[in-house]
Design a protein around this motif. Sequence first.
Motif, PDB file in Angstrom:
ATOM      1  N   LEU A 156      34.456  35.816  43.649  1.00 32.55           N
ATOM      2  CA  LEU A 156      34.734  34.405  43.917  1.00 32.55           C
ATOM      3  C   LEU A 156      35.989  33.945  43.179  1.00 32.55           C
ATOM      4  O   LEU A 156      36.807  33.192  43.727  1.00 32.55           O
ATOM      5  N   ARG A 157      36.149  34.424  41.951  1.00 31.64           N
ATOM      6  CA  ARG A 157      37.279  33.968  41.145  1.00 31.64           C
ATOM      7  C   ARG A 157      38.606  34.488  41.683  1.00 31.64           C
ATOM      8  O   ARG A 157      39.601  33.751  41.713  1.00 31.64           O
ATOM      9  N   VAL A 158      38.648  35.764  42.074  1.00 31.51           N
ATOM     10  CA  VAL A 158      39.916  36.332  42.569  1.00 31.51           C
ATOM     11  C   VAL A 158      40.006  36.278  44.094  1.00 31.51           C
ATOM     12  O   VAL A 158      40.968  36.779  44.670  1.00 31.51           O
ATOM     13  N   LYS A 159      38.991  35.670  44.714  1.00 34.65           N
ATOM     14  CA  LYS A 159      38.980  35.457  46.172  1.00 34.65           C
ATOM     15  C   LYS A 159      39.165  36.764  46.937  1.00 34.65           C
ATOM     16  O   LYS A 159      40.117  36.942  47.697  1.00 34.65           O
ATOM     17  N   ARG A 160      38.251  37.682  46.681  1.00 32.80           N
ATOM     18  CA  ARG A 160      38.263  38.953  47.416  1.00 32.80           C
ATOM     19  C   ARG A 160      36.859  39.338  47.806  1.00 32.80           C
ATOM     20  O   ARG A 160      35.871  38.825  47.257  1.00 32.80           O
TER      21      ARG A 160
END
Length: 327
Positions: A156-160
């Motif tokens: 979620l944080r690095v959007k992957r």
Amino acid sequence: MAKQTSGQASQSQKTSESQKNAKKTAKKMEHVLEQTPKSLLIGTGMTLLGGAMWGMNSTVAKLLMRDYQLDPVWLSCVRALFASLIFLVGSAITTPQKLAGAVKDVKSYPKYLVTTLICVLLVQVSYLMTIDWTNSGTATVLQTLNLVFVLTWVCLRVKRLPLKHELVGVLLAFAGTFLIATGGNFASLSLPWQGLAWGLVDAVSTAAMSILPVMLMLKWGDMTINGITFLMSGLILCPFAQPWANIPALDARGVLLLLYTIVCGTFLAFWLYMAGVMRVGAVRATMLGTSEPVMATITAVAWAGETFTFTDLTGFAMIIIMVFLVR
């Protein structure tokens, strides 16, 4: 005009200080990542030993709750208070400046409180509750599911999206949890639902423990932060546990078990594992941390007389394999 220039200078100074702090943090992180072979070897030993002690500690806690009727909240409170004293004395001796700095860092107090509630109090109570409702081996394996929640946070944080091997690991984790909870029977739970629920809470809070206190520990040291947060956790639990009014009747064996869970199972296990993480890094530490569920399962059988079915052991194996896939 003068005021504007002064304001710009002040803002520039703040930006410069922020950049300096960022560089200091980066240097600390680089120091963690760049280790000599000797440091890696020492870190490996510390991580393995810390995990093994924590695994043994789960069985010791089970014996205290089963044989001496110790309440999980009482045990969490007492061992947090006594372990905090050891941490704080150790910090005062080895890093007195960091301890003093952490106490004076009033702006970090809200961070201390959040870390205390989620990463110490909730981890301790939910873990002991899981052990109380199930057994030490099952509780420790369920705690290992924290990696699934860490993976979710990272994605979620690095959007992957998760990688293929990570997806396989997650599927293994869910399948292993299903086998442990149901014994392979779709129609019923072989594991008490309370034990499963507390185990999942423990996994979530343990995931937070690998994320929330990292910057505080880099700044003030793991022993200092552990001392502060364990002390706060014990004090928060005091009104509920009232350790002074509910002193259990312990024989010599019970006293030794209680001393082990405070000194070895809490202080040494936490300190060795976190010190090992700072030397070998989170990925290696996660792999080495598999010593924890293995030791918990072995001691549960040898010391507490627990029995595990083939389905249970298969579920355990699936979750441990997940550790090597989800990194």
